[in-house]
Design a protein around this motif. Structure first.
Motif, PDB file in Angstrom:
ATOM      1  N   TYR A  96      43.111  49.756  44.759  1.00 26.55           N
ATOM      2  CA  TYR A  96      42.332  49.208  45.872  1.00 26.55           C
ATOM      3  C   TYR A  96      40.845  49.399  45.580  1.00 26.55           C
ATOM      4  CZ  TYR A  96      41.198  47.916  50.694  1.00 26.55           C
ATOM      5  OH  TYR A  96      40.712  47.270  51.811  1.00 26.55           O
ATOM      6  N   PRO A  97      40.030  48.348  45.717  1.00 28.55           N
ATOM      7  CA  PRO A  97      38.611  48.442  45.333  1.00 28.55           C
ATOM      8  C   PRO A  97      37.814  49.402  46.219  1.00 28.55           C
ATOM      9  CG  PRO A  97      39.090  46.330  46.381  1.00 28.55           C
ATOM     10  CD  PRO A  97      40.405  46.992  46.159  1.00 28.55           C
ATOM     11  N   SER A  98      37.252  50.422  45.598  1.00 25.51           N
ATOM     12  CA  SER A  98      36.482  51.423  46.352  1.00 25.51           C
ATOM     13  C   SER A  98      35.243  50.798  46.991  1.00 25.51           C
ATOM     14  CB  SER A  98      36.078  52.575  45.435  1.00 25.51           C
ATOM     15  OG  SER A  98      35.322  52.111  44.330  1.00 25.51           O
ATOM     16  N   ALA A  99      34.661  49.786  46.328  1.00 23.29           N
ATOM     17  CA  ALA A  99      33.477  49.124  46.893  1.00 23.29           C
ATOM     18  C   ALA A  99      33.808  48.467  48.224  1.00 23.29           C
ATOM     19  CB  ALA A  99      32.940  48.084  45.913  1.00 23.29           C
ATOM     20  N   LEU A 100      34.965  47.835  48.309  1.00 22.72           N
ATOM     21  CA  LEU A 100      35.385  47.178  49.543  1.00 22.72           C
ATOM     22  C   LEU A 100      35.569  48.205  50.655  1.00 22.72           C
ATOM     23  CD1 LEU A 100      36.351  44.503  50.878  1.00 22.72           C
ATOM     24  CD2 LEU A 100      38.659  45.077  50.087  1.00 22.72           C
ATOM     25  N   ALA A 101      36.199  49.316  50.330  1.00 25.26           N
ATOM     26  CA  ALA A 101      36.436  50.358  51.327  1.00 25.26           C
ATOM     27  C   ALA A 101      35.135  50.978  51.816  1.00 25.26           C
ATOM     28  CB  ALA A 101      37.344  51.442  50.733  1.00 25.26           C
ATOM     29  N   SER A 102      34.213  51.256  50.896  1.00 28.98           N
ATOM     30  CA  SER A 102      32.982  51.944  51.288  1.00 28.98           C
ATOM     31  C   SER A 102      32.016  51.016  52.024  1.00 28.98           C
ATOM     32  CB  SER A 102      32.300  52.551  50.058  1.00 28.98           C
ATOM     33  OG  SER A 102      31.914  51.554  49.132  1.00 28.98           O
ATOM     34  N   GLY A 116      47.055  37.370  39.698  1.00 27.48           N
ATOM     35  CA  GLY A 116      46.147  37.148  38.576  1.00 27.48           C
ATOM     36  C   GLY A 116      45.732  38.445  37.932  1.00 27.48           C
ATOM     37  N   ASN A 117      44.524  38.454  37.401  1.00 22.00           N
ATOM     38  CA  ASN A 117      43.997  39.601  36.664  1.00 22.00           C
ATOM     39  C   ASN A 117      43.572  40.705  37.630  1.00 22.00           C
ATOM     40  OD1 ASN A 117      42.638  41.436  35.066  1.00 22.00           O
ATOM     41  ND2 ASN A 117      41.453  39.904  33.951  1.00 22.00           N
ATOM     42  N   LEU A 118      44.455  41.666  37.857  1.00 22.28           N
ATOM     43  CA  LEU A 118      44.222  42.710  38.858  1.00 22.28           C
ATOM     44  C   LEU A 118      43.043  43.612  38.488  1.00 22.28           C
ATOM     45  CD1 LEU A 118      45.683  43.346  41.526  1.00 22.28           C
ATOM     46  CD2 LEU A 118      46.874  45.192  40.333  1.00 22.28           C
ATOM     47  N   ASN A 119      42.675  43.661  37.215  1.00 17.44           N
ATOM     48  CA  ASN A 119      41.531  44.466  36.800  1.00 17.44           C
ATOM     49  C   ASN A 119      40.234  44.027  37.472  1.00 17.44           C
ATOM     50  OD1 ASN A 119      43.041  46.105  35.033  1.00 17.44           O
ATOM     51  ND2 ASN A 119      42.843  44.621  33.379  1.00 17.44           N
ATOM     52  N   LEU A 120      40.187  42.774  37.909  1.00 16.66           N
ATOM     53  CA  LEU A 120      38.966  42.241  38.516  1.00 16.66           C
ATOM     54  C   LEU A 120      38.692  42.820  39.907  1.00 16.66           C
ATOM     55  CD1 LEU A 120      39.123  38.495  37.404  1.00 16.66           C
ATOM     56  CD2 LEU A 120      37.910  40.400  36.342  1.00 16.66           C
ATOM     57  N   LEU A 121      39.682  43.507  40.497  1.00 21.26           N
ATOM     58  CA  LEU A 121      39.437  44.148  41.795  1.00 21.26           C
ATOM     59  C   LEU A 121      38.316  45.184  41.702  1.00 21.26           C
ATOM     60  CD1 LEU A 121      42.893  44.836  43.505  1.00 21.26           C
ATOM     61  CD2 LEU A 121      41.068  43.311  44.282  1.00 21.26           C
ATOM     62  N   GLY A 122      38.207  45.799  40.557  1.00 17.43           N
ATOM     63  CA  GLY A 122      37.179  46.819  40.380  1.00 17.43           C
ATOM     64  C   GLY A 122      35.993  46.355  39.552  1.00 17.43           C
ATOM     65  N   ALA A 123      35.880  45.052  39.319  1.00 15.38           N
ATOM     66  CA  ALA A 123      34.814  44.527  38.464  1.00 15.38           C
ATOM     67  C   ALA A 123      33.455  44.570  39.159  1.00 15.38           C
ATOM     68  CB  ALA A 123      35.133  43.094  38.048  1.00 15.38           C
ATOM     69  N   ASP A 124      32.400  44.645  38.366  1.00  9.32           N
ATOM     70  CA  ASP A 124      31.031  44.534  38.856  1.00  9.32           C
ATOM     71  C   ASP A 124      30.811  43.076  39.244  1.00  9.32           C
ATOM     72  OD1 ASP A 124      28.583  45.642  39.444  1.00  9.32           O
ATOM     73  OD2 ASP A 124      27.779  45.447  37.417  1.00  9.32           O
ATOM     74  N   SER A 125      30.643  42.820  40.534  1.00 10.81           N
ATOM     75  CA  SER A 125      30.722  41.441  41.019  1.00 10.81           C
ATOM     76  C   SER A 125      29.525  41.015  41.852  1.00 10.81           C
ATOM     77  CB  SER A 125      31.993  41.260  41.871  1.00 10.81           C
ATOM     78  OG  SER A 125      33.165  41.579  41.148  1.00 10.81           O
ATOM     79  N   LYS A 228      34.034  38.483  55.066  1.00  9.64           N
ATOM     80  CA  LYS A 228      33.720  39.918  54.997  1.00  9.64           C
ATOM     81  C   LYS A 228      34.236  40.530  53.698  1.00  9.64           C
ATOM     82  CE  LYS A 228      33.407  40.921  59.935  1.00  9.64           C
ATOM     83  NZ  LYS A 228      33.883  41.773  61.057  1.00  9.64           N
ATOM     84  N   VAL A 229      35.414  40.077  53.264  1.00 10.66           N
ATOM     85  CA  VAL A 229      35.975  40.590  52.015  1.00 10.66           C
ATOM     86  C   VAL A 229      35.152  40.116  50.823  1.00 10.66           C
ATOM     87  CG1 VAL A 229      38.027  40.615  50.527  1.00 10.66           C
ATOM     88  CG2 VAL A 229      38.272  40.802  53.014  1.00 10.66           C
ATOM     89  N   VAL A 230      34.712  38.859  50.863  1.00  9.26           N
ATOM     90  CA  VAL A 230      33.830  38.342  49.809  1.00  9.26           C
ATOM     91  C   VAL A 230      32.603  39.245  49.665  1.00  9.26           C
ATOM     92  CG1 VAL A 230      32.283  36.441  49.180  1.00  9.26           C
ATOM     93  CG2 VAL A 230      34.589  35.940  50.010  1.00  9.26           C
ATOM     94  N   VAL A 231      31.996  39.598  50.784  1.00 11.03           N
ATOM     95  CA  VAL A 231      30.820  40.477  50.783  1.00 11.03           C
ATOM     96  C   VAL A 231      31.191  41.870  50.294  1.00 11.03           C
ATOM     97  CG1 VAL A 231      29.124  41.628  52.248  1.00 11.03           C
ATOM     98  CG2 VAL A 231      29.608  39.196  52.572  1.00 11.03           C
ATOM     99  N   GLY A 232      32.293  42.400  50.811  1.00  9.76           N
ATOM    100  CA  GLY A 232      32.682  43.763  50.477  1.00  9.76           C
ATOM    101  C   GLY A 232      32.975  43.985  49.015  1.00  9.76           C
ATOM    102  N   LEU A 233      33.409  42.947  48.325  1.00 10.48           N
ATOM    103  CA  LEU A 233      33.725  43.064  46.901  1.00 10.48           C
ATOM    104  C   LEU A 233      32.498  42.938  46.003  1.00 10.48           C
ATOM    105  CD1 LEU A 233      36.975  40.884  46.706  1.00 10.48           C
ATOM    106  CD2 LEU A 233      36.836  43.371  46.433  1.00 10.48           C
ATOM    107  N   SER A 234      31.342  42.609  46.601  1.00 15.45           N
ATOM    108  CA  SER A 234      30.185  42.188  45.797  1.00 15.45           C
ATOM    109  C   SER A 234      28.974  43.096  45.974  1.00 15.45           C
ATOM    110  CB  SER A 234      29.804  40.754  46.186  1.00 15.45           C
ATOM    111  OG  SER A 234      30.936  39.902  46.124  1.00 15.45           O
TER     112      SER A 234
END
Length: 323
Positions: A96-102, A116-125, A228-234
């Motif tokens: 679970y992406p820590s950036a989204l949670a924080s 898809g590519n689950l590694n992208l959940l934690g990518a610098d975005s 909100k999720v788009v923002v939270g991941l970025s």
């Protein structure tokens, strides 16, 4: 029953909304219990764990609801998830992406469905957002900007709608970069965009994410939640073309709402300078007036992205699910 299937069952419990689910999960954490164990509790033990359930504002959620599930239907849909390559990522999972949670704290979805590519959940975005009806010049610039961000090793996040979103995704993929598409419907309704057809092996560089049950159909309110999720991941949000905060009929612009959410979460917002546009949309100037950074070219944007650092969000205080 494994942990992920238990989370999936939890999503089908009648009356269990976001607030009650967070209360339940916090109590489980305090008692060092797993989600699986909820379904094995006696009625007495359940009442001791969450005494407020079944009362007042939480009167809709009761012990019986955890044992009145259509097990066969849930198991069949779970099997369909596996066959479609869809992964369930709960808030307690390492993936679970820590950036989204924080960034979103108690507004972060408790579960993400991913394909898809689950590694992208934690990518610098960095996110790119904008109108479905942007003009051709803005769309081409969107593609160039996505390619420039990809060239800097940044994952491009967008909402998979037509217009700016689509050109952001394809721009990143065509440049051999990566992209995350956040959906406003469930993943069972995912269809490949025709614009992806000419991009070799794009699947390995893409991730589709939804906070909604896979059977959920598109709805305007879902699109606003998706933003909100788009923002939270970025770590930054790029606005290509935005309408005014509200139009003449009082309807809110999704792009403007995403930018406003980013500002509230102290995520840097970069807005295409309306002075550089043949048909400048009203929202761009309004966002710049509110403090967003203006840019007029991919190179200028890249410099701003490198100069800007989002404020580190404090860990959630209401819940400790993400510690």
């Amino acid at each position: 029953m494994n942990e992920f299937f238990a989370w999936y069952k939890l999503l089908h419990v009648k009356g269990l909304g976001d607030k009650s689910a967070r209360i339940l999960l916090q109590r489980l954490k305090e008692k060092d219990m797993s989600v699986e164990e909820v379904f094995d509790l006696s009625e007495k033990a359940f009442a001791e764990l969450v005494p407020e359930f079944g009362k007042g504002r939480l009167s809709r959620i009761r012990y019986a609801h955890f044992h009145e599930l259509d097990e066969e239907r849930i198991e069949d849909s779970w099997e369909q998830l596996q066959q479609c390559g869809i992964r369930l990522v709960p808030a307690t999972a390492e993936a679970y992406p820590s950036a989204l949670a924080s960034r979103l704290k108690d507004e972060a979805p408790l579960v993400l469905f991913c394909k898809g590519n689950l590694n992208l959940l934690g990518a610098d975005s960095v996110a790119i957002v904008g109108s479905r009806h942007a003009d051709e010049a803005t769309l081409q610039l969107t593609k160039d900007i996505a390619a420039a961000l990809a060239g800097e090793g940044l994952n491009v996040v967008s909402g998979y709608a037509k217009g700016v979103d689509t050109w952001a995704h394809t721009g990143a993929l065509a440049a051999d970069g990566t992209t995350t598409a956040v959906l406003s419907e469930g993943l069972f309704h995912l269809s490949e965009k025709k614009e992806f057809a000419d991009i070799p092996a794009w699947e390995r560089n893409a991730l589709f994410v939804s906070q909604f049950l896979p059977v959920t159909r598109w709805a305007a309110r879902n699109a606003m939640m998706r933003n909100k999720v788009v923002v939270g991941l970025s770590k930054g949000v790029v606005v290509m073309a935005s309408g005014p905060e509200r139009d003449a009929k009082g309807r809110m612009s999704g792009t403007f709402q995403a930018a406003r959410t980013a500002m509230e979460k102290e995520v840097p917002v970069f807005v295409l300078d309306p002075a550089s546009m043949a048909q400048p949309p009203a929202g761009n100037a309004e966002l710049i007036a509110r403090g967003a950074c203006a840019f007029s070219s991919p190179q200028a944007l890249i410099e701003l992205v490198h100069q800007s650092k989002p404020k580190s969000a404090a860990k959630p205080t209401q819940l400790s699910l993400f510690d």
